[in-house]
Design a protein around this motif. Structure first.
Motif, PDB file in Angstrom:
ATOM      1  N   MET A 177      -7.894  17.213  -9.699  1.00  0.00           N
ATOM      2  CA  MET A 177      -7.534  15.864 -10.076  1.00  0.00           C
ATOM      3  C   MET A 177      -5.998  15.689 -10.088  1.00  0.00           C
ATOM      4  O   MET A 177      -5.493  14.697  -9.611  1.00  0.00           O
ATOM      5  N   ALA A 178      -5.319  16.686 -10.636  1.00  0.00           N
ATOM      6  CA  ALA A 178      -3.860  16.597 -10.707  1.00  0.00           C
ATOM      7  C   ALA A 178      -3.248  16.579  -9.315  1.00  0.00           C
ATOM      8  O   ALA A 178      -2.287  15.842  -9.063  1.00  0.00           O
ATOM      9  N   GLY A 179      -3.811  17.378  -8.409  1.00  0.00           N
ATOM     10  CA  GLY A 179      -3.309  17.404  -7.034  1.00  0.00           C
ATOM     11  C   GLY A 179      -3.492  16.073  -6.335  1.00  0.00           C
ATOM     12  O   GLY A 179      -2.608  15.620  -5.603  1.00  0.00           O
ATOM     13  N   ALA A 180      -4.631  15.433  -6.565  1.00  0.00           N
ATOM     14  CA  ALA A 180      -4.894  14.125  -5.959  1.00  0.00           C
ATOM     15  C   ALA A 180      -3.928  13.077  -6.496  1.00  0.00           C
ATOM     16  O   ALA A 180      -3.414  12.246  -5.738  1.00  0.00           O
ATOM     17  N   ALA A 181      -3.666  13.123  -7.794  1.00  0.00           N
ATOM     18  CA  ALA A 181      -2.724  12.177  -8.394  1.00  0.00           C
ATOM     19  C   ALA A 181      -1.324  12.382  -7.833  1.00  0.00           C
ATOM     20  O   ALA A 181      -0.606  11.418  -7.552  1.00  0.00           O
ATOM     21  N   GLU A 182      -0.945  13.631  -7.632  1.00  0.00           N
ATOM     22  CA  GLU A 182       0.357  13.955  -7.053  1.00  0.00           C
ATOM     23  C   GLU A 182       0.480  13.414  -5.628  1.00  0.00           C
ATOM     24  O   GLU A 182       1.509  12.846  -5.247  1.00  0.00           O
ATOM     25  N   MET A 183      -0.572  13.597  -4.848  1.00  0.00           N
ATOM     26  CA  MET A 183      -0.573  13.096  -3.467  1.00  0.00           C
ATOM     27  C   MET A 183      -0.483  11.574  -3.441  1.00  0.00           C
ATOM     28  O   MET A 183       0.248  11.000  -2.624  1.00  0.00           O
ATOM     29  N   GLN A 184      -1.208  10.913  -4.336  1.00  0.00           N
ATOM     30  CA  GLN A 184      -1.174   9.455  -4.371  1.00  0.00           C
ATOM     31  C   GLN A 184       0.223   8.964  -4.734  1.00  0.00           C
ATOM     32  O   GLN A 184       0.721   8.020  -4.131  1.00  0.00           O
ATOM     33  N   LEU A 185       0.852   9.599  -5.705  1.00  0.00           N
ATOM     34  CA  LEU A 185       2.211   9.202  -6.086  1.00  0.00           C
ATOM     35  C   LEU A 185       3.187   9.415  -4.941  1.00  0.00           C
ATOM     36  O   LEU A 185       4.097   8.607  -4.736  1.00  0.00           O
ATOM     37  N   ALA A 186       3.012  10.479  -4.176  1.00  0.00           N
ATOM     38  CA  ALA A 186       3.885  10.740  -3.029  1.00  0.00           C
ATOM     39  C   ALA A 186       3.711   9.682  -1.945  1.00  0.00           C
ATOM     40  O   ALA A 186       4.660   9.341  -1.241  1.00  0.00           O
ATOM     41  N   MET A 187       2.486   9.163  -1.817  1.00  0.00           N
ATOM     42  CA  MET A 187       2.186   8.171  -0.778  1.00  0.00           C
ATOM     43  C   MET A 187       2.402   6.736  -1.250  1.00  0.00           C
ATOM     44  O   MET A 187       2.325   5.805  -0.450  1.00  0.00           O
ATOM     45  N   LEU A 188       2.693   6.531  -2.526  1.00  0.00           N
ATOM     46  CA  LEU A 188       2.811   5.182  -3.078  1.00  0.00           C
ATOM     47  C   LEU A 188       3.829   4.302  -2.348  1.00  0.00           C
ATOM     48  O   LEU A 188       3.528   3.134  -2.080  1.00  0.00           O
ATOM     49  N   PRO A 189       5.015   4.797  -1.981  1.00  0.00           N
ATOM     50  CA  PRO A 189       5.938   3.935  -1.228  1.00  0.00           C
ATOM     51  C   PRO A 189       5.341   3.462   0.109  1.00  0.00           C
ATOM     52  O   PRO A 189       5.528   2.312   0.506  1.00  0.00           O
ATOM     53  N   LEU A 190       4.615   4.332   0.798  1.00  0.00           N
ATOM     54  CA  LEU A 190       3.966   3.930   2.050  1.00  0.00           C
ATOM     55  C   LEU A 190       2.858   2.921   1.776  1.00  0.00           C
ATOM     56  O   LEU A 190       2.733   1.927   2.498  1.00  0.00           O
ATOM     57  N   ILE A 191       2.071   3.160   0.751  1.00  0.00           N
ATOM     58  CA  ILE A 191       0.992   2.230   0.402  1.00  0.00           C
ATOM     59  C   ILE A 191       1.564   0.853   0.103  1.00  0.00           C
ATOM     60  O   ILE A 191       1.054  -0.160   0.599  1.00  0.00           O
ATOM     61  N   ARG A 192       2.643   0.819  -0.656  1.00  0.00           N
ATOM     62  CA  ARG A 192       3.267  -0.481  -0.973  1.00  0.00           C
ATOM     63  C   ARG A 192       3.787  -1.165   0.287  1.00  0.00           C
ATOM     64  O   ARG A 192       3.670  -2.377   0.445  1.00  0.00           O
ATOM     65  N   ALA A 193       4.374  -0.390   1.204  1.00  0.00           N
ATOM     66  CA  ALA A 193       4.880  -0.969   2.446  1.00  0.00           C
ATOM     67  C   ALA A 193       3.734  -1.498   3.310  1.00  0.00           C
ATOM     68  O   ALA A 193       3.866  -2.531   3.966  1.00  0.00           O
ATOM     69  N   LEU A 194       2.594  -0.799   3.297  1.00  0.00           N
ATOM     70  CA  LEU A 194       1.449  -1.240   4.097  1.00  0.00           C
ATOM     71  C   LEU A 194       0.808  -2.515   3.537  1.00  0.00           C
ATOM     72  O   LEU A 194       0.073  -3.195   4.239  1.00  0.00           O
ATOM     73  N   PHE A 195       1.078  -2.816   2.272  1.00  0.00           N
ATOM     74  CA  PHE A 195       0.534  -4.031   1.681  1.00  0.00           C
ATOM     75  C   PHE A 195       1.620  -5.037   1.339  1.00  0.00           C
ATOM     76  O   PHE A 195       1.408  -5.933   0.530  1.00  0.00           O
ATOM     77  N   SER A 196       2.783  -4.924   1.991  1.00  0.00           N
ATOM     78  CA  SER A 196       3.886  -5.846   1.732  1.00  0.00           C
ATOM     79  C   SER A 196       3.665  -7.203   2.383  1.00  0.00           C
ATOM     80  O   SER A 196       4.321  -8.170   2.024  1.00  0.00           O
ATOM     81  N   GLN A 197       2.766  -7.266   3.334  1.00  0.00           N
ATOM     82  CA  GLN A 197       2.383  -8.522   3.973  1.00  0.00           C
ATOM     83  C   GLN A 197       0.870  -8.534   4.118  1.00  0.00           C
ATOM     84  O   GLN A 197       0.211  -7.519   3.882  1.00  0.00           O
ATOM     85  N   THR A 198       0.361  -9.663   4.549  1.00  0.00           N
ATOM     86  CA  THR A 198      -1.078  -9.820   4.691  1.00  0.00           C
ATOM     87  C   THR A 198      -1.650  -8.762   5.618  1.00  0.00           C
ATOM     88  O   THR A 198      -1.132  -8.513   6.699  1.00  0.00           O
ATOM     89  N   SER A 199      -2.719  -8.130   5.150  1.00  0.00           N
ATOM     90  CA  SER A 199      -3.411  -7.127   5.957  1.00  0.00           C
ATOM     91  C   SER A 199      -4.129  -7.833   7.101  1.00  0.00           C
ATOM     92  O   SER A 199      -4.636  -8.927   6.902  1.00  0.00           O
ATOM     93  N   PRO A 200      -4.147  -7.325   8.294  1.00  0.00           N
ATOM     94  CA  PRO A 200      -3.764  -6.012   8.777  1.00  0.00           C
ATOM     95  C   PRO A 200      -2.415  -5.975   9.483  1.00  0.00           C
ATOM     96  O   PRO A 200      -2.171  -5.058  10.265  1.00  0.00           O
TER      97      PRO A 200
END
Length: 66
Positions: free
Chosen positions: A1-24
């Motif tokens: 669980m901790a590893g998954a949370a770490e990976m998600q936090l590392a990817m958060l800037p990319l996730i935010r950039a991918l949702f900065s405008q209307t998908s897709p």
């Protein structure tokens, strides 16, 4: 669980950039930059706005995707 949370936090800037405008729009911009698809959109989609596109490309480069 901790590893998954770490990976998600590392990817958060990319996730935010991918949702900065209307998908897709951001996903298509990223795939086009990677050479996976042509950078062609049909209405009602419009090209990604430049400040958002620059942020997305920076995140892709930072993660070694580009």
């Amino acid at each position: 669980m901790a590893g998954a949370a770490e990976m998600q936090l590392a990817m958060l800037p990319l996730i935010r950039a991918l949702f900065s405008q209307t998908s897709p729009i951001p996903a298509k911009a990223a795939l086009a930059e990677m050479g996976k698809i042509e950078d062609v959109l049909r209405l009602p989609l419009t090209p990604m706005e430049e400040p958002h596109r620059a942020r997305l490309m920076a995140q892709l480069k930072a993660l070694g995707i580009l």
